[in-house]
Design a protein around this motif. Structure first.
Motif, short mmCIF file in Angstrom:
data_model
loop_
_atom_site.label_atom_id
_atom_site.label_comp_id
_atom_site.label_asym_id
_atom_site.label_seq_id
_atom_site.Cartn_x
_atom_site.Cartn_y
_atom_site.Cartn_z
N THR A 80 -1.55 -10.20 -0.18
CA THR A 80 -2.89 -9.90 -0.67
C THR A 80 -3.86 -9.75 0.49
O THR A 80 -4.69 -8.83 0.52
N ARG B 4 -7.84 -2.21 3.06
CA ARG B 4 -9.02 -1.70 2.36
C ARG B 4 -10.28 -1.83 3.21
O ARG B 4 -11.15 -0.98 3.18
N ARG C 235 -4.69 -4.02 -7.92
CA ARG C 235 -5.13 -2.83 -8.65
C ARG C 235 -4.87 -1.54 -7.87
O ARG C 235 -5.74 -0.68 -7.73
N ILE C 236 -3.66 -1.45 -7.35
CA ILE C 236 -3.22 -0.24 -6.65
C ILE C 236 -2.17 0.42 -7.53
O ILE C 236 -1.10 -0.16 -7.77
N PRO C 237 -2.43 1.64 -8.03
CA PRO C 237 -1.46 2.28 -8.93
C PRO C 237 -0.20 2.72 -8.18
O PRO C 237 -0.24 3.06 -7.00
N ARG D 173 -0.05 -4.65 -8.55
CA ARG D 173 -0.78 -4.77 -9.81
C ARG D 173 -1.95 -5.74 -9.66
O ARG D 173 -3.04 -5.48 -10.14
N ARG D 174 -1.73 -6.85 -8.94
CA ARG D 174 -2.82 -7.80 -8.69
C ARG D 174 -3.94 -7.17 -7.87
O ARG D 174 -5.10 -7.47 -8.07
N ARG E 71 -2.85 4.33 -3.26
CA ARG E 71 -1.72 4.44 -4.19
C ARG E 71 -0.49 3.89 -3.49
O ARG E 71 -0.52 3.61 -2.30
N THR F 289 -9.09 5.77 -1.58
CA THR F 289 -8.36 5.49 -2.80
C THR F 289 -6.91 5.22 -2.41
O THR F 289 -6.28 6.03 -1.73
#
Length: 175
Positions: A110, A117, A142-144, A139-140, A126, A124
């Motif tokens: 994390t 970031r 929030r990255i698709p 997923r935690r 991915r 953005t």
């Protein structure tokens, strides 16, 4: 109860009130391993205090290359995050995450993605990863996850024609 005997129930003068004090718990060995929670807490503190982030550019045949964020502890690489960025599209693609097993569940993954970031604000992100451990982390954060490897339309324009010629042309010998 080694070394302790039950007190007599009564004496010739009458019953005695036996007050039993619990014996102190036997202390573990002086250098025994710490508890599981203590070790995890120590690793979490270590992950936040003693880990350095170093960014490295890894070139490839297309000339564009890939970036690698190295997670270093005491001159040892304990993790890597491979990614590509395009400043024209303001998009980043995470292509690989590898963290040493002893640093799992310490928040280091994390922290590494948060560092990415902060290094590239406004991008953005991915990912192309589909393993269970990385999928949960992404997923935690929030990255698709995308199913195919997305290529930026600027990727082919980023390579200069003379760079392609240098890659394919045979080396010339000097007289």
């Amino acid at each position: 109860m080694h070394g302790q005997h039950a007190p007599p129930a009564s004496t010739p003068l009458g019953p005695t009130l036996a007050v039993s004090t619990p014996s102190p718990a036997p202390a573990g060995a002086k250098h025994s391993r710490r508890g599981r929670i203590t070790g995890r807490l120590r690793r979490r503190i270590l992950a936040y205090r003693a880990i350095e982030f170093l960014s490295v550019h890894v070139p490839d045949d297309s000339g564009r290359g890939e970036e690698c964020l190295l997670l270093v502890h005491a001159r040892q690489v304990v993790g890597q995050v491979h990614y590509r960025v395009c400043s024209d599209c303001a998009q980043g693609v995470i292509t690989g995450i590898a963290i040493d097993e002893r640093f799992h569940s310490t928040g280091l993954g994390t922290r590494a993605l948060s560092h990415l970031r902060s290094r590239h604000p406004g991008f953005t992100w991915r990912s192309t990863l589909s393993k269970r451990t990385t999928r949960d982390l992404l997923r935690r954060m929030r990255i698709p996850t995308v199913t195919c490897d997305p290529h930026c339309p600027h990727a082919s324009a980023a390579v200069r024609p003379d760079a392609r010629q240098r890659l394919t042309a045979p080396p010339t010998s000097r007289p």
